[in-house]
Motif scaffolding. Structure first.
Motif, PDB file in Angstrom:
ATOM      1  N   SER A   1      -4.827  10.656  -4.864  1.00 26.10           N
ATOM      2  CA  SER A   1      -4.229  11.966  -5.030  1.00 26.10           C
ATOM      3  C   SER A   1      -3.168  12.275  -3.955  1.00 26.10           C
ATOM      4  O   SER A   1      -2.346  13.166  -4.121  1.00 26.10           O
ATOM      5  CB  SER A   1      -5.304  13.079  -4.980  1.00 26.10           C
ATOM      6  N   GLY A   2      -3.184  11.491  -2.866  1.00 28.53           N
ATOM      7  CA  GLY A   2      -2.266  11.792  -1.767  1.00 28.53           C
ATOM      8  C   GLY A   2      -0.794  11.665  -2.143  1.00 28.53           C
ATOM      9  O   GLY A   2       0.066  12.310  -1.551  1.00 28.53           O
TER      10      GLY A   2
ATOM     11  N   GLU B   1       1.079   8.639   0.050  1.00 30.40           N
ATOM     12  CA  GLU B   1       1.297   9.429   1.265  1.00 30.40           C
ATOM     13  C   GLU B   1       1.228   8.572   2.518  1.00 30.40           C
ATOM     14  O   GLU B   1       2.008   8.766   3.435  1.00 30.40           O
ATOM     15  CB  GLU B   1       0.349  10.645   1.315  1.00 30.40           C
ATOM     16  N   VAL B   2       0.271   7.633   2.561  1.00 31.71           N
ATOM     17  CA  VAL B   2       0.108   6.894   3.811  1.00 31.71           C
ATOM     18  C   VAL B   2      -0.126   5.412   3.537  1.00 31.71           C
ATOM     19  O   VAL B   2      -0.847   5.046   2.612  1.00 31.71           O
ATOM     20  CB  VAL B   2      -1.037   7.493   4.672  1.00 31.71           C
TER      21      VAL B   2
ATOM     22  N   ASP C   1      -1.875   2.688   5.144  1.00 31.52           N
ATOM     23  CA  ASP C   1      -2.871   2.476   6.199  1.00 31.52           C
ATOM     24  C   ASP C   1      -3.240   0.995   6.205  1.00 31.52           C
ATOM     25  O   ASP C   1      -2.597   0.182   6.879  1.00 31.52           O
ATOM     26  CB  ASP C   1      -4.062   3.399   5.939  1.00 31.52           C
ATOM     27  N   SER C   2      -4.245   0.624   5.413  1.00 29.61           N
ATOM     28  CA  SER C   2      -4.636  -0.795   5.348  1.00 29.61           C
ATOM     29  C   SER C   2      -3.700  -1.586   4.426  1.00 29.61           C
ATOM     30  O   SER C   2      -3.653  -2.802   4.467  1.00 29.61           O
ATOM     31  CB  SER C   2      -6.059  -0.925   4.824  1.00 29.61           C
ATOM     32  N   ARG C   3      -2.985  -0.860   3.558  1.00 22.21           N
ATOM     33  CA  ARG C   3      -2.062  -1.424   2.569  1.00 22.21           C
ATOM     34  C   ARG C   3      -2.792  -1.962   1.331  1.00 22.21           C
ATOM     35  O   ARG C   3      -2.175  -2.465   0.387  1.00 22.21           O
ATOM     36  CB  ARG C   3      -1.182  -2.507   3.202  1.00 22.21           C
ATOM     37  N   THR C   4      -4.112  -1.872   1.316  1.00 23.30           N
ATOM     38  CA  THR C   4      -4.901  -2.413   0.199  1.00 23.30           C
ATOM     39  C   THR C   4      -4.549  -1.744  -1.123  1.00 23.30           C
ATOM     40  O   THR C   4      -4.338  -2.407  -2.135  1.00 23.30           O
ATOM     41  CB  THR C   4      -6.407  -2.175   0.468  1.00 23.30           C
ATOM     42  N   THR C   5      -4.496  -0.414  -1.091  1.00 22.36           N
ATOM     43  CA  THR C   5      -4.223   0.330  -2.325  1.00 22.36           C
ATOM     44  C   THR C   5      -2.819   0.032  -2.830  1.00 22.36           C
ATOM     45  O   THR C   5      -2.605  -0.173  -4.028  1.00 22.36           O
ATOM     46  CB  THR C   5      -4.343   1.851  -2.047  1.00 22.36           C
ATOM     47  N   ILE C   6      -1.884  -0.008  -1.921  1.00 16.37           N
ATOM     48  CA  ILE C   6      -0.497  -0.231  -2.323  1.00 16.37           C
ATOM     49  C   ILE C   6      -0.347  -1.621  -2.936  1.00 16.37           C
ATOM     50  O   ILE C   6       0.271  -1.777  -3.989  1.00 16.37           O
ATOM     51  CB  ILE C   6       0.450  -0.030  -1.117  1.00 16.37           C
TER      52      ILE C   6
ATOM     53  N   LYS D   1       1.359   3.484   9.090  1.00 23.59           N
ATOM     54  CA  LYS D   1       0.674   3.264  10.367  1.00 23.59           C
ATOM     55  C   LYS D   1       1.017   1.876  10.882  1.00 23.59           C
ATOM     56  O   LYS D   1       0.826   0.875  10.171  1.00 23.59           O
ATOM     57  CB  LYS D   1      -0.832   3.400  10.190  1.00 23.59           C
TER      58      LYS D   1
ATOM     59  N   TRP E   1      -5.500   9.183  12.830  1.00 21.94           N
ATOM     60  CA  TRP E   1      -5.790   9.900  11.591  1.00 21.94           C
ATOM     61  C   TRP E   1      -4.734  10.969  11.340  1.00 21.94           C
ATOM     62  O   TRP E   1      -4.331  11.690  12.259  1.00 21.94           O
ATOM     63  CB  TRP E   1      -7.179  10.548  11.641  1.00 21.94           C
ATOM     64  N   VAL E   2      -4.282  11.027  10.104  1.00 16.76           N
ATOM     65  CA  VAL E   2      -3.283  12.026   9.727  1.00 16.76           C
ATOM     66  C   VAL E   2      -3.963  13.148   8.952  1.00 16.76           C
ATOM     67  O   VAL E   2      -4.678  12.877   7.982  1.00 16.76           O
ATOM     68  CB  VAL E   2      -2.184  11.405   8.824  1.00 16.76           C
TER      69      VAL E   2
HETATM   70  P1  G4P Z   1      -3.098   2.130   1.663  1.00 15.51           P
HETATM   71  O1  G4P Z   1      -3.092   0.980   0.716  1.00 15.51           O
HETATM   72  O2  G4P Z   1      -2.172   3.227   1.242  1.00 15.51           O
HETATM   73  O3  G4P Z   1      -2.920   1.712   3.076  1.00 15.51           O
HETATM   74  O4  G4P Z   1      -4.448   2.888   1.564  1.00 15.51           O
HETATM   75  P2  G4P Z   1      -5.903   2.451   1.979  1.00 15.51           P
HETATM   76  O5  G4P Z   1      -6.490   1.736   0.836  1.00 15.51           O
HETATM   77  O6  G4P Z   1      -5.924   1.802   3.309  1.00 15.51           O
HETATM   78  O7  G4P Z   1      -6.504   3.897   2.135  1.00 15.51           O
HETATM   79  C1  G4P Z   1      -7.732   4.312   1.630  1.00 15.51           C
HETATM   80  C2  G4P Z   1      -7.774   5.835   1.556  1.00 15.51           C
HETATM   81  O8  G4P Z   1      -7.732   6.365   2.879  1.00 15.51           O
HETATM   82  C3  G4P Z   1      -6.593   6.438   0.826  1.00 15.51           C
HETATM   83  O9  G4P Z   1      -7.014   7.624   0.187  1.00 15.51           O
HETATM   84  C4  G4P Z   1      -5.678   6.886   1.950  1.00 15.51           C
HETATM   85  O10 G4P Z   1      -4.841   7.928   1.534  1.00 15.51           O
HETATM   86  C5  G4P Z   1      -6.705   7.349   2.961  1.00 15.51           C
HETATM   87  N1  G4P Z   1      -6.186   7.402   4.323  1.00 15.51           N
HETATM   88  C6  G4P Z   1      -5.925   6.367   5.144  1.00 15.51           C
HETATM   89  N2  G4P Z   1      -5.487   6.802   6.337  1.00 15.51           N
HETATM   90  C7  G4P Z   1      -5.467   8.155   6.263  1.00 15.51           C
HETATM   91  C8  G4P Z   1      -5.119   9.183   7.204  1.00 15.51           C
HETATM   92  O11 G4P Z   1      -4.728   8.948   8.362  1.00 15.51           O
HETATM   93  N3  G4P Z   1      -5.245  10.466   6.768  1.00 15.51           N
HETATM   94  C9  G4P Z   1      -5.675  10.774   5.523  1.00 15.51           C
HETATM   95  N4  G4P Z   1      -5.761  12.061   5.198  1.00 15.51           N
HETATM   96  N5  G4P Z   1      -6.018   9.830   4.606  1.00 15.51           N
HETATM   97  C10 G4P Z   1      -5.905   8.542   4.982  1.00 15.51           C
HETATM   98  P3  G4P Z   1      -7.527   7.636  -1.286  1.00 15.51           P
HETATM   99  O12 G4P Z   1      -8.870   7.009  -1.350  1.00 15.51           O
HETATM  100  O13 G4P Z   1      -6.468   7.068  -2.165  1.00 15.51           O
HETATM  101  O14 G4P Z   1      -7.690   9.152  -1.505  1.00 15.51           O
HETATM  102  P4  G4P Z   1      -6.643  10.364  -1.575  1.00 15.51           P
HETATM  103  O15 G4P Z   1      -6.923  11.181  -0.356  1.00 15.51           O
HETATM  104  O16 G4P Z   1      -5.240   9.826  -1.576  1.00 15.51           O
HETATM  105  O17 G4P Z   1      -7.021  11.031  -2.829  1.00 15.51           O
END
Ligand code: G4P
Ligand code: MG
Length: 176
Positions: free
Chosen positions: A37-38, A95-96, A98-103, A126, A151-152
């Motif tokens: 959702s970010g 939005e972020v 982080d680990s890059r896994t989702t992307i 990050k 953490w953001v």
């Molecule tokens: P990436 O590929 O974008 O790096 O994402 P990764 O799988 O590492 O991130 C897993 C979840 O953790 C993602 O949310 C990501 O938005 C959230 N996350 C990682 N770092 C931060 C941070 O510093 N602040 C916040 N607020 N969130 C962070 P998600 O499971 O997709 O949930 P959603 O919040 O986007 O709905």
């Protein structure tokens, strides 16, 4: 450890900056794909500047019984629309980074539909060792800001937006 606090204004400016950089690179997307959702709010702001339709995708790290799992799985995906991604220029927004896994997961899923090109934009990247990798097919990657591995806090997660703004260092005195 210190956290980052970004305001809606910060997010708006960073999203505009990203849209400008996408355009300046010569990339004219046919469609914006927002990773929920970010990615929803930055994608919507970028649409103001890029004027392209948005498709939304969602990823989860838990299984149907709510147990955590290692690999991401789709919880919402473009379905019918994804069949129309062939030959299209896709702008993927989150939005972020982080680990890059989702992307990585989302790019690989989208590549299965043979788009013309995928560009990736994130508000915040990050600076850290990443678990995932951006596939080589992606030639354009834009981060609004490179940040430290902290953490953001995003405004849309705030239970009290005034506290969030105060934490972001904005003077609330005299403002309604
Ligand atoms: P990436 O590929 O974008 O790096 O994402 P990764 O799988 O590492 O991130 C897993 C979840 O953790 C993602 O949310 C990501 O938005 C959230 N996350 C990682 N770092 C931060 C941070 O510093 N602040 C916040 N607020 N969130 C962070 P998600 O499971 O997709 O949930 P959603 O919040 O986007 O709905
Ligand atoms: Mg996210």
């Amino acid at each position: 450890m210190e956290k980052y606090f970004f305001t809606y204004e910060d997010i708006h400016k960073t999203s505009k900056d990203l849209a400008d950089r996408v355009r300046a690179s010569g990339f004219d997307p046919d469609v914006i794909v927002a990773i929920g959702s970010g990615g929803f709010i930055p994608a919507r702001i970028m649409r103001t500047f890029l004027k392209k339709p948005i498709l939304a995708v969602g990823i989860a790290y838990y299984d149907a019984d709510d147990k955590p799992c290692e690999l991401p799985r789709k919880v919402q995906w473009v379905e019918e629309a994804e069949k129309k991604l062939s030959g299209k220029r896709i702008l993927l927004v989150d939005e972020v980074d982080d680990s890059r896994t989702t992307i990585e997961y989302c790019v690989r899923e989208l590549l299965r539909h043979h788009p013309a090109e995928i560009a990736v934009t994130v508000l915040h990247n990050k600076l850290k060792a990443k678990k995932g990798a951006i596939p080589a097919e992606v030639k354009r990657y834009f981060a609004g800001r490179d940040i430290e591995d902290r953490w953001v806090c995003y405004p849309w997660d705030a239970l009290d937006i005034d506290e969030h703004l105060a934490s972001a260092g904005l003077a609330l005195v005299g403002k309604k």
